[in-house]
Design a protein around this motif. Sequence first.
Motif, PDB file in Angstrom:
ATOM      1  N   HIS A  92       0.792  -1.232   0.000  1.00  7.02           N
ATOM      2  CA  HIS A  92       0.000   0.000   0.000  1.00  7.02           C
ATOM      3  C   HIS A  92       0.827   1.286   0.000  1.00  7.02           C
ATOM      4  CE1 HIS A  92      -3.475  -2.474   0.539  1.00  7.02           C
ATOM      5  NE2 HIS A  92      -4.277  -1.442   0.772  1.00  7.02           N
ATOM      6  N   GLU A  93       1.891   1.312   0.804  1.00  6.10           N
ATOM      7  CA  GLU A  93       2.600   2.576   0.949  1.00  6.10           C
ATOM      8  C   GLU A  93       3.344   2.993  -0.312  1.00  6.10           C
ATOM      9  OE1 GLU A  93       3.129  -0.176   2.589  1.00  6.10           O
ATOM     10  OE2 GLU A  93       5.253  -0.586   2.959  1.00  6.10           O
ATOM     11  N   LEU A 130      -2.991   4.951  -4.742  1.00  6.17           N
ATOM     12  CA  LEU A 130      -3.400   5.623  -3.516  1.00  6.17           C
ATOM     13  C   LEU A 130      -2.740   6.986  -3.353  1.00  6.17           C
ATOM     14  CD1 LEU A 130      -3.240   2.554  -1.103  1.00  6.17           C
ATOM     15  CD2 LEU A 130      -5.156   3.375  -2.473  1.00  6.17           C
ATOM     16  N   SER A 185      -9.178   2.905  -1.712  1.00  5.26           N
ATOM     17  CA  SER A 185      -8.472   2.652  -0.456  1.00  5.26           C
ATOM     18  C   SER A 185      -9.385   2.063   0.606  1.00  5.26           C
ATOM     19  CB  SER A 185      -7.846   3.949   0.064  1.00  5.26           C
ATOM     20  OG  SER A 185      -8.850   4.943   0.220  1.00  5.26           O
ATOM     21  N   ASP A 186     -10.710   2.252   0.458  1.00  3.05           N
ATOM     22  CA  ASP A 186     -11.663   1.718   1.439  1.00  3.05           C
ATOM     23  C   ASP A 186     -12.159   0.329   1.079  1.00  3.05           C
ATOM     24  OD1 ASP A 186     -11.428   4.157   2.649  1.00  3.05           O
ATOM     25  OD2 ASP A 186     -13.319   4.967   1.878  1.00  3.05           O
ATOM     26  N   LEU A 242      -5.812  -4.400  -5.508  1.00  5.17           N
ATOM     27  CA  LEU A 242      -5.262  -3.148  -6.034  1.00  5.17           C
ATOM     28  C   LEU A 242      -4.269  -3.418  -7.156  1.00  5.17           C
ATOM     29  CD1 LEU A 242      -4.703  -0.992  -2.832  1.00  5.17           C
ATOM     30  CD2 LEU A 242      -6.146  -0.388  -4.766  1.00  5.17           C
TER      31      LEU A 242
END
Length: 554
Positions: A130-131, A136, A421-422, A429
Amino acid sequence: MLYHLYVKDLALIESSEVEFGEGLNILTGETGAGKSILIGSINLCLGSKANKDMIRNGKEYGFVEIVFGGLTEEQEAFMRSLDIEPEDGQIIIRRKISTTRSEIKINDETVTLAKLRKVAEQLIDIHGQHEHQSLLRDGYHLKVLDDFQQKETGSLRLSVSGKYREYVQLKEKLDSFNMDESQRQRELDFLKFEIEDIENAELKEGEEEELAQRYKKYQNIQKIYGSVQKARAVLDQVDLSSAIKSIQDALGYDDSLQNISDSLYDLQTISEDTVRELDHYLDKNDFDEEDFQEVTERLDYIRGVMAKYGGTVDKTEKALVEKQERLKLLEDYDEERSKCEKTLDKTKSELLKLCSELTNARKKGAKVLAERIRTEMTEMGFLDVKFELAFTELSEPGSNGIDEVHFVVSLNPGEPLRPLSDVASGGELSRIMLSIKTVLADTDEISTLIFDEIDTGISGRTAEKVSEKLKKISMSHQVILITHLPQIAAKADEHFCIEKLAESGHTHTNIRRLDEDESVMELARLLAGGRVTDAVLANARELKSLAKGASKEV
């Protein structure tokens, strides 16, 4: 593209070196072999936070090096804008972490973490953690839409950007109309004084140099006179007449001396002329005290004026023009402010009109883009998916318009559309990004894509579709992919195995490139999940053969 990766003393990796190739680079390995360590190592060189726990047990530091090459002209220009000069068309990033500090170098120059991240964003895109996901990142969704619509909205976006710059400049100008009457009067008085100060100087180009030369001469007049008189005395002592007479006597016996005789006569003439010129110089260059005083005062004056307003005649004259313009503005202060307000209002209206045109054009393209992405997602296992681009209007226009765009998605029947993101997991993703990359394959400027966890929760026909998409993208990008699915691994242009080895009482992870036979054996392992039989090997060879045939058709 990413050419080279070297990792030393990070987690289970003692020392490992990988040379990646073009196209589709596949990495496979058993669970726990260290695939996540590999991605973590690359992430370190892309600007992720360094954790001292990553250092291999018993070692003082860990080290990662990655080498990028084949940069585009745009990428090289971006690097130079950050004062990074590519070496032979390559960018070499090194990161060393110890228990106390982290050291980052790009092409042997120490850089900050912020600069490293800027560089990394231009070179590589990692999907799965994710990061590090572009999906995102603020502004990425709008960029995807604009890239998709480059031909349709490119010139309009340039118009918006240009009009916005004009708008900002006018706002800054209007903000400068913030003084009260007493401030305005004080500045007016001071400007009048400065303008008069410059105008009274009547500066001329070259005057300072001329005066400086004259001043230098006056300052050294005694030395000059002494040297000139000494030169004249030396010439007086030269007896050229005797030399001429002696040569004339010899000339009667040898005609070959004629040229020397002529030269001596010329020397005598030159000497006499020089003596007369020296006498003339001494007669007319008497020290003039009054002129010296005038030169000194004028030189000090113009130098003083230039020092206050720029240092040169040209800069002082430019300062005069600027002060005259400022004076006029202050003399017509209310009128100029009113004029600026009207121009600003007009420019803002023009900017908003352009923004509205851009928004309408974007919304048309957004419907097409959303449907294409939804179609790609359906082919990759999202069976009843809804995908849209949601528009939000910013409170103020910017250089890229007035739109804020977000991808919203519903992955299951009956669920409302919500931000990515939710809703989406890491693997989901990755597949969504793969769908987007497939649609934008011809427009994406980042040359290297890394996908992690992209095959989580898929199998069968969906896995085959995902592999086809990856192969298509690898035609125009370098793709590095960690997978556990044989359908995907079979399509590798370069196949690497990540394996955990126990030797001499300690465990370490190794990464190695597989040849054709080894690749087939690894596919068989993925297919069987245990004991590899002849039938499984035959299946693996067929899978590899079918993948090669399909690749030729892509």
